[in-house]
Design a protein around this motif. Structure first.
Motif, PDB file in Angstrom:
ATOM      1  N   ASN A 228     -11.226   3.541   5.971  1.00 22.39           N
ATOM      2  CA  ASN A 228     -10.724   2.284   6.509  1.00 22.39           C
ATOM      3  C   ASN A 228     -10.388   2.365   7.999  1.00 22.39           C
ATOM      4  O   ASN A 228      -9.735   1.476   8.547  1.00 22.39           O
ATOM      5  N   ASN A 229     -10.824   3.482   8.638  1.00 23.22           N
ATOM      6  CA  ASN A 229     -10.604   3.662  10.075  1.00 23.22           C
ATOM      7  C   ASN A 229      -9.141   3.518  10.470  1.00 23.22           C
ATOM      8  O   ASN A 229      -8.793   2.857  11.460  1.00 23.22           O
ATOM      9  N   ARG A 230      -8.286   4.163   9.667  1.00 23.14           N
ATOM     10  CA  ARG A 230      -6.855   4.128   9.948  1.00 23.14           C
ATOM     11  C   ARG A 230      -6.330   5.548  10.052  1.00 23.14           C
ATOM     12  O   ARG A 230      -6.918   6.486   9.528  1.00 23.14           O
ATOM     13  N   GLY A 231      -5.219   5.704  10.729  1.00 19.63           N
ATOM     14  CA  GLY A 231      -4.622   7.017  10.881  1.00 19.63           C
ATOM     15  C   GLY A 231      -4.031   7.505   9.567  1.00 19.63           C
ATOM     16  O   GLY A 231      -3.514   6.712   8.764  1.00 19.63           O
ATOM     17  N   LEU A 232      -4.086   8.806   9.351  1.00 18.33           N
ATOM     18  CA  LEU A 232      -3.548   9.389   8.121  1.00 18.33           C
ATOM     19  C   LEU A 232      -2.062   9.100   7.984  1.00 18.33           C
ATOM     20  O   LEU A 232      -1.579   8.679   6.928  1.00 18.33           O
ATOM     21  N   THR A 233      -1.315   9.325   9.043  1.00 19.06           N
ATOM     22  CA  THR A 233       0.128   9.086   9.004  1.00 19.06           C
ATOM     23  C   THR A 233       0.434   7.610   8.805  1.00 19.06           C
ATOM     24  O   THR A 233       1.348   7.244   8.054  1.00 19.06           O
ATOM     25  N   GLU A 234      -0.327   6.751   9.464  1.00 22.17           N
ATOM     26  CA  GLU A 234      -0.128   5.305   9.327  1.00 22.17           C
ATOM     27  C   GLU A 234      -0.296   4.865   7.877  1.00 22.17           C
ATOM     28  O   GLU A 234       0.517   4.091   7.344  1.00 22.17           O
ATOM     29  N   VAL A 235      -1.347   5.370   7.217  1.00 20.64           N
ATOM     30  CA  VAL A 235      -1.586   5.013   5.819  1.00 20.64           C
ATOM     31  C   VAL A 235      -0.461   5.534   4.938  1.00 20.64           C
ATOM     32  O   VAL A 235       0.026   4.836   4.045  1.00 20.64           O
ATOM     33  N   ALA A 236      -0.038   6.788   5.185  1.00 23.66           N
ATOM     34  CA  ALA A 236       1.039   7.368   4.385  1.00 23.66           C
ATOM     35  C   ALA A 236       2.323   6.562   4.527  1.00 23.66           C
ATOM     36  O   ALA A 236       3.001   6.251   3.532  1.00 23.66           O
ATOM     37  N   GLU A 237       2.672   6.203   5.757  1.00 23.51           N
ATOM     38  CA  GLU A 237       3.897   5.443   5.988  1.00 23.51           C
ATOM     39  C   GLU A 237       3.810   4.057   5.342  1.00 23.51           C
ATOM     40  O   GLU A 237       4.794   3.568   4.778  1.00 23.51           O
ATOM     41  N   SER A 238       2.629   3.439   5.414  1.00 20.33           N
ATOM     42  CA  SER A 238       2.445   2.111   4.803  1.00 20.33           C
ATOM     43  C   SER A 238       2.532   2.191   3.287  1.00 20.33           C
ATOM     44  O   SER A 238       3.089   1.298   2.634  1.00 20.33           O
ATOM     45  N   LEU A 239       2.006   3.267   2.719  1.00 16.19           N
ATOM     46  CA  LEU A 239       2.057   3.443   1.278  1.00 16.19           C
ATOM     47  C   LEU A 239       3.502   3.628   0.815  1.00 16.19           C
ATOM     48  O   LEU A 239       3.941   3.022  -0.168  1.00 16.19           O
ATOM     49  N   VAL A 240       4.246   4.453   1.541  1.00 15.70           N
ATOM     50  CA  VAL A 240       5.657   4.689   1.193  1.00 15.70           C
ATOM     51  C   VAL A 240       6.461   3.407   1.343  1.00 15.70           C
ATOM     52  O   VAL A 240       7.354   3.109   0.538  1.00 15.70           O
ATOM     53  N   ALA A 241       6.148   2.632   2.384  1.00 18.16           N
ATOM     54  CA  ALA A 241       6.879   1.383   2.633  1.00 18.16           C
ATOM     55  C   ALA A 241       6.461   0.267   1.685  1.00 18.16           C
ATOM     56  O   ALA A 241       7.130  -0.768   1.604  1.00 18.16           O
ATOM     57  N   GLY A 242       5.353   0.464   0.968  1.00 19.10           N
ATOM     58  CA  GLY A 242       4.907  -0.542   0.014  1.00 19.10           C
ATOM     59  C   GLY A 242       4.014  -1.608   0.605  1.00 19.10           C
ATOM     60  O   GLY A 242       3.698  -2.602  -0.070  1.00 19.10           O
ATOM     61  N   THR A 243       3.566  -1.439   1.850  1.00 21.07           N
ATOM     62  CA  THR A 243       2.695  -2.441   2.460  1.00 21.07           C
ATOM     63  C   THR A 243       1.226  -2.196   2.143  1.00 21.07           C
ATOM     64  O   THR A 243       0.370  -3.012   2.471  1.00 21.07           O
ATOM     65  N   ILE A 244       0.921  -1.038   1.538  1.00 17.18           N
ATOM     66  CA  ILE A 244      -0.402  -0.777   0.975  1.00 17.18           C
ATOM     67  C   ILE A 244      -0.233  -0.589  -0.523  1.00 17.18           C
ATOM     68  O   ILE A 244       0.650   0.162  -0.961  1.00 17.18           O
ATOM     69  N   ASN A 245      -1.047  -1.263  -1.306  1.00 13.53           N
ATOM     70  CA  ASN A 245      -1.001  -1.133  -2.750  1.00 13.53           C
ATOM     71  C   ASN A 245      -1.518   0.240  -3.145  1.00 13.53           C
ATOM     72  O   ASN A 245      -2.631   0.619  -2.778  1.00 13.53           O
ATOM     73  N   ILE A 246      -0.729   0.991  -3.881  1.00  6.97           N
ATOM     74  CA  ILE A 246      -1.126   2.351  -4.255  1.00  6.97           C
ATOM     75  C   ILE A 246      -2.412   2.362  -5.068  1.00  6.97           C
ATOM     76  O   ILE A 246      -3.190   3.325  -5.015  1.00  6.97           O
ATOM     77  N   ASP A 247      -2.693   1.277  -5.811  1.00  5.71           N
ATOM     78  CA  ASP A 247      -3.930   1.213  -6.592  1.00  5.71           C
ATOM     79  C   ASP A 247      -5.166   1.249  -5.697  1.00  5.71           C
ATOM     80  O   ASP A 247      -6.238   1.663  -6.131  1.00  5.71           O
ATOM     81  N   ALA A 248      -5.028   0.812  -4.448  1.00  3.35           N
ATOM     82  CA  ALA A 248      -6.164   0.828  -3.525  1.00  3.35           C
ATOM     83  C   ALA A 248      -6.418   2.221  -2.976  1.00  3.35           C
ATOM     84  O   ALA A 248      -7.499   2.493  -2.464  1.00  3.35           O
ATOM     85  N   VAL A 249      -5.434   3.107  -3.107  1.00 10.08           N
ATOM     86  CA  VAL A 249      -5.545   4.447  -2.530  1.00 10.08           C
ATOM     87  C   VAL A 249      -5.854   5.504  -3.572  1.00 10.08           C
ATOM     88  O   VAL A 249      -6.688   6.381  -3.355  1.00 10.08           O
TER      89      VAL A 249
END
Length: 269
Positions: A228-249
Protein backbone atom coordinates in the motif's frame (compact mmCIF):
# COMPACT_ATOMS: atom_id res chain seq x y z
CA UNK A 1 25.40 -32.36 -14.58
CA UNK A 2 26.73 -28.81 -14.23
CA UNK A 3 30.41 -28.72 -13.21
CA UNK A 4 31.07 -27.54 -9.65
CA UNK A 5 33.15 -24.64 -10.94
CA UNK A 6 30.18 -23.39 -12.98
CA UNK A 7 27.86 -23.74 -9.99
CA UNK A 8 30.32 -21.73 -7.91
CA UNK A 9 30.53 -19.07 -10.59
CA UNK A 10 26.76 -18.88 -10.80
CA UNK A 11 26.47 -18.46 -7.03
CA UNK A 12 29.12 -15.75 -7.13
CA UNK A 13 27.26 -13.91 -9.91
CA UNK A 14 23.96 -14.19 -8.02
CA UNK A 15 25.59 -12.89 -4.85
CA UNK A 16 27.10 -9.93 -6.71
CA UNK A 17 23.72 -9.08 -8.22
CA UNK A 18 21.98 -9.33 -4.84
CA UNK A 19 24.71 -7.22 -3.23
CA UNK A 20 24.24 -4.48 -5.81
CA UNK A 21 20.46 -4.61 -5.42
CA UNK A 22 20.76 -4.39 -1.63
CA UNK A 23 22.96 -1.31 -1.74
CA UNK A 24 20.61 0.37 -4.20
CA UNK A 25 17.61 -0.39 -1.97
CA UNK A 26 19.30 1.05 1.10
CA UNK A 27 20.52 4.15 -0.74
CA UNK A 28 17.00 4.67 -2.08
CA UNK A 29 15.84 5.21 1.50
CA UNK A 30 17.75 8.48 1.64
CA UNK A 31 14.59 10.50 1.17
CA UNK A 32 12.32 12.42 3.49
CA UNK A 33 10.30 10.45 6.02
CA UNK A 34 12.02 7.12 5.36
CA UNK A 35 11.12 4.31 7.76
CA UNK A 36 14.25 3.42 9.73
CA UNK A 37 12.79 0.17 11.07
CA UNK A 38 12.06 -1.03 7.54
CA UNK A 39 15.60 -0.13 6.46
CA UNK A 40 17.17 -2.06 9.32
CA UNK A 41 14.86 -5.03 8.84
CA UNK A 42 15.85 -5.15 5.18
CA UNK A 43 19.50 -4.99 6.23
CA UNK A 44 19.07 -7.94 8.60
CA UNK A 45 17.24 -10.06 6.03
CA UNK A 46 19.67 -9.33 3.21
CA UNK A 47 22.66 -9.92 5.48
CA UNK A 48 21.39 -13.44 6.05
CA UNK A 49 21.09 -14.03 2.31
CA UNK A 50 24.38 -12.47 1.30
CA UNK A 51 26.58 -13.86 4.05
CA UNK A 52 24.94 -17.27 4.38
CA UNK A 53 24.25 -16.65 8.03
CA UNK A 54 21.41 -18.43 9.79
CA UNK A 55 20.02 -15.24 11.29
CA UNK A 56 20.80 -11.60 12.00
CA UNK A 57 19.86 -9.00 14.56
CA UNK A 58 20.36 -5.26 14.90
CA UNK A 59 20.77 -3.19 18.03
CA UNK A 60 20.88 0.60 18.35
CA UNK A 61 21.91 2.73 21.29
CA UNK A 62 19.37 5.01 22.95
CA UNK A 63 20.26 8.58 24.03
CA UNK A 64 21.76 7.20 27.25
CA UNK A 65 24.02 4.78 25.41
CA UNK A 66 22.00 1.68 26.29
CA UNK A 67 21.54 -0.87 23.52
CA UNK A 68 18.03 -1.75 22.39
CA UNK A 69 16.84 -4.45 20.00
CA UNK A 70 15.60 -2.75 16.83
CA UNK A 71 15.44 -5.44 14.17
CA UNK A 72 15.91 -9.18 13.77
CA UNK A 73 15.47 -11.70 10.98
CA UNK A 74 13.62 -14.05 13.36
CA UNK A 75 11.84 -13.80 16.69
CA UNK A 76 14.31 -16.30 18.19
CA UNK A 77 17.24 -14.03 17.42
CA UNK A 78 15.38 -11.02 18.78
CA UNK A 79 15.04 -12.83 22.10
CA UNK A 80 18.71 -13.85 22.03
CA UNK A 81 19.71 -10.23 21.46
CA UNK A 82 17.53 -9.21 24.40
CA UNK A 83 19.25 -11.89 26.50
CA UNK A 84 22.61 -10.24 25.79
CA UNK A 85 21.39 -6.88 26.97
CA UNK A 86 19.67 -8.17 30.08
CA UNK A 87 22.75 -10.15 31.14
CA UNK A 88 25.17 -7.40 30.17
CA UNK A 89 27.44 -9.72 28.19
CA UNK A 90 27.81 -10.77 24.61
CA UNK A 91 29.50 -9.88 21.34
CA UNK A 92 27.16 -6.98 20.60
CA UNK A 93 28.11 -5.14 23.79
CA UNK A 94 31.82 -5.65 23.13
CA UNK A 95 31.34 -4.54 19.52
CA UNK A 96 29.44 -1.42 20.53
CA UNK A 97 31.91 -0.47 23.27
CA UNK A 98 34.99 -1.01 21.10
CA UNK A 99 33.61 0.04 17.72
CA UNK A 100 35.36 -2.98 16.20
CA UNK A 101 34.24 -6.28 14.69
CA UNK A 102 33.88 -9.05 17.28
CA UNK A 103 33.88 -12.65 16.03
CA UNK A 104 33.72 -16.01 17.78
CA UNK A 105 33.46 -19.27 15.86
CA UNK A 106 33.52 -21.76 18.70
CA UNK A 107 30.95 -20.86 21.31
CA UNK A 108 30.28 -24.53 22.00
CA UNK A 109 33.80 -25.88 22.50
CA UNK A 110 36.11 -23.10 23.71
CA UNK A 111 36.16 -20.90 26.82
CA UNK A 112 34.02 -17.90 26.03
CA UNK A 113 34.30 -14.35 27.31
CA UNK A 114 30.49 -14.47 27.51
CA UNK A 115 29.67 -17.79 29.22
CA UNK A 116 25.96 -17.15 29.76
CA UNK A 117 25.45 -15.82 26.27
CA UNK A 118 27.49 -18.65 24.73
CA UNK A 119 25.35 -21.26 26.45
CA UNK A 120 22.13 -19.57 25.36
CA UNK A 121 23.33 -19.05 21.79
CA UNK A 122 24.41 -22.68 21.38
CA UNK A 123 21.11 -23.83 22.85
CA UNK A 124 19.32 -21.70 20.24
CA UNK A 125 21.33 -23.38 17.47
CA UNK A 126 23.97 -20.71 16.85
CA UNK A 127 27.49 -21.90 17.80
CA UNK A 128 29.16 -19.03 15.94
CA UNK A 129 28.56 -15.28 15.94
CA UNK A 130 30.00 -12.14 14.39
CA UNK A 131 29.14 -8.60 15.53
CA UNK A 132 29.79 -5.67 13.18
CA UNK A 133 29.48 -2.03 14.32
CA UNK A 134 26.95 0.37 12.86
CA UNK A 135 29.06 3.49 12.77
CA UNK A 136 29.54 6.84 11.15
CA UNK A 137 33.08 8.16 11.51
CA UNK A 138 33.75 8.07 15.26
CA UNK A 139 30.11 7.68 16.22
CA UNK A 140 29.01 4.11 16.96
CA UNK A 141 25.24 3.82 16.61
CA UNK A 142 24.85 0.13 17.44
CA UNK A 143 25.74 -3.15 15.80
CA UNK A 144 24.72 -5.83 13.33
CA UNK A 145 24.93 -9.36 14.74
CA UNK A 146 25.29 -12.36 12.43
CA UNK A 147 24.51 -15.82 13.78
CA UNK A 148 25.75 -19.00 12.11
CA UNK A 149 24.33 -22.50 12.49
CA UNK A 150 27.81 -24.03 12.12
CA UNK A 151 30.96 -23.29 14.18
CA UNK A 152 32.65 -21.39 11.37
CA UNK A 153 34.03 -17.89 11.00
CA UNK A 154 33.09 -15.46 8.28
CA UNK A 155 35.84 -14.93 5.74
CA UNK A 156 37.71 -11.63 5.53
CA UNK A 157 35.72 -10.77 2.41
CA UNK A 158 32.42 -11.59 4.12
CA UNK A 159 33.28 -9.46 7.15
CA UNK A 160 34.18 -6.60 4.80
CA UNK A 161 30.81 -6.96 3.04
CA UNK A 162 28.97 -7.04 6.36
CA UNK A 163 30.77 -3.87 7.44
CA UNK A 164 29.95 -2.17 4.14
CA UNK A 165 26.25 -3.03 4.57
CA UNK A 166 26.33 -1.74 8.14
CA UNK A 167 28.06 1.48 7.07
CA UNK A 168 25.53 2.21 4.33
CA UNK A 169 22.68 1.53 6.75
CA UNK A 170 24.29 3.94 9.23
CA UNK A 171 24.35 6.64 6.58
CA UNK A 172 20.68 5.99 5.88
CA UNK A 173 19.89 6.34 9.59
CA UNK A 174 21.59 9.66 10.18
CA UNK A 175 21.08 11.20 6.72
CA UNK A 176 22.08 14.85 6.67
CA UNK A 177 22.49 14.99 10.45
CA UNK A 178 25.80 13.13 10.28
CA UNK A 179 27.80 15.99 11.69
CA UNK A 180 25.45 16.69 14.59
CA UNK A 181 25.92 13.85 17.04
CA UNK A 182 23.48 15.12 19.64
CA UNK A 183 20.75 15.64 17.05
CA UNK A 184 21.36 12.17 15.67
CA UNK A 185 20.87 10.50 19.02
CA UNK A 186 17.82 12.55 19.95
CA UNK A 187 16.31 12.37 16.47
CA UNK A 188 16.38 9.31 14.25
CA UNK A 189 17.64 6.87 16.86
CA UNK A 190 15.04 7.86 19.45
CA UNK A 191 12.38 7.68 16.76
CA UNK A 192 13.55 4.17 15.89
CA UNK A 193 13.20 3.08 19.51
CA UNK A 194 9.72 4.56 19.76
CA UNK A 195 8.69 3.05 16.43
CA UNK A 196 9.74 -0.40 17.57
CA UNK A 197 7.20 -0.29 20.41
CA UNK A 198 4.32 0.34 17.99
CA UNK A 199 5.54 -2.41 15.67
CA UNK A 200 5.75 -4.95 18.51
CA UNK A 201 2.21 -4.05 19.60
CA UNK A 202 0.92 -4.42 16.04
CA UNK A 203 2.68 -7.78 15.65
CA UNK A 204 1.00 -9.00 18.81
CA UNK A 205 -2.40 -7.94 17.54
CA UNK A 206 -1.95 -9.70 14.20
CA UNK A 207 -0.53 -12.81 15.86
CA UNK A 208 -3.51 -13.06 18.21
CA UNK A 209 -6.05 -12.34 15.46
CA UNK A 210 -4.68 -14.81 12.92
CA UNK A 211 -3.13 -17.39 15.27
CA UNK A 212 0.32 -17.22 13.66
CA UNK A 213 3.84 -16.89 15.04
CA UNK A 214 5.29 -13.43 15.58
CA UNK A 215 7.66 -13.81 12.61
CA UNK A 216 4.70 -14.42 10.29
CA UNK A 217 2.77 -11.57 11.90
CA UNK A 218 5.63 -9.20 11.14
CA UNK A 219 5.83 -10.44 7.55
CA UNK A 220 2.13 -9.69 7.08
CA UNK A 221 2.47 -6.24 8.62
CA UNK A 222 5.44 -5.42 6.39
CA UNK A 223 3.74 -6.83 3.28
CA UNK A 224 0.67 -4.69 3.88
CA UNK A 225 2.81 -1.57 4.29
CA UNK A 226 4.74 -2.24 1.08
CA UNK A 227 1.71 -3.24 -0.96
CA UNK A 228 0.00 0.00 0.00
CA UNK A 229 3.08 2.24 -0.31
CA UNK A 230 2.98 3.19 3.35
CA UNK A 231 5.63 3.29 6.02
CA UNK A 232 5.97 0.27 8.30
CA UNK A 233 5.79 2.38 11.45
CA UNK A 234 2.86 4.39 10.10
CA UNK A 235 0.86 1.21 9.45
CA UNK A 236 1.73 -0.20 12.87
CA UNK A 237 0.69 2.99 14.65
CA UNK A 238 -2.56 3.17 12.64
CA UNK A 239 -3.34 -0.45 13.44
CA UNK A 240 -2.76 0.09 17.17
CA UNK A 241 -4.85 3.27 17.07
CA UNK A 242 -7.66 1.43 15.29
CA UNK A 243 -7.64 3.58 12.15
CA UNK A 244 -6.73 0.52 10.05
CA UNK A 245 -9.00 -2.51 10.23
CA UNK A 246 -6.92 -5.46 11.42
CA UNK A 247 -8.82 -7.74 9.01
CA UNK A 248 -7.21 -5.83 6.13
CA UNK A 249 -3.74 -6.58 7.48
CA UNK A 250 -3.74 -10.03 9.00
CA UNK A 251 -4.98 -11.95 5.94
CA UNK A 252 -2.45 -11.96 3.07
CA UNK A 253 -5.23 -12.78 0.59
CA UNK A 254 -7.21 -9.66 1.32
CA UNK A 255 -6.83 -6.54 -0.79
CA UNK A 256 -7.66 -3.02 0.37
CA UNK A 257 -11.30 -2.11 -0.32
CA UNK A 258 -11.91 0.41 -3.12
CA UNK A 259 -12.51 4.03 -2.10
CA UNK A 260 -16.07 4.69 -1.04
CA UNK A 261 -18.24 6.15 -3.77
CA UNK A 262 -19.64 9.50 -2.67
CA UNK A 263 -22.91 10.98 -4.01
CA UNK A 264 -20.85 13.58 -5.90
CA UNK A 265 -18.80 10.87 -7.60
CA UNK A 266 -21.91 8.91 -8.52
CA UNK A 267 -23.39 12.04 -10.04
CA UNK A 268 -20.25 12.60 -12.13
CA UNK A 269 -20.14 8.99 -13.38
Amino acid sequence: MIPVSNESEQRAIQRQALTATTFVEIVDTLVDDFDVIDVLTQLALRSVELLEAAAAGILLADPDGNLRVIGASTEKVGLLELFQIQNDEGPCLDCYNSGAVVSNAGLDDTPSPWPRFAEESVRAGFPSVCAVPLRLKDLVLGCLNLFMSEPVSLSTAEVALAQALADVASIAIVQDQATREAAVREGHLQHALTSRISIEQAKGMISERSHVEMDEAFDRLRSYARNNNRGLTEVAESLVAGTINIDAVWDRRRVPPPPATTPERRAQS
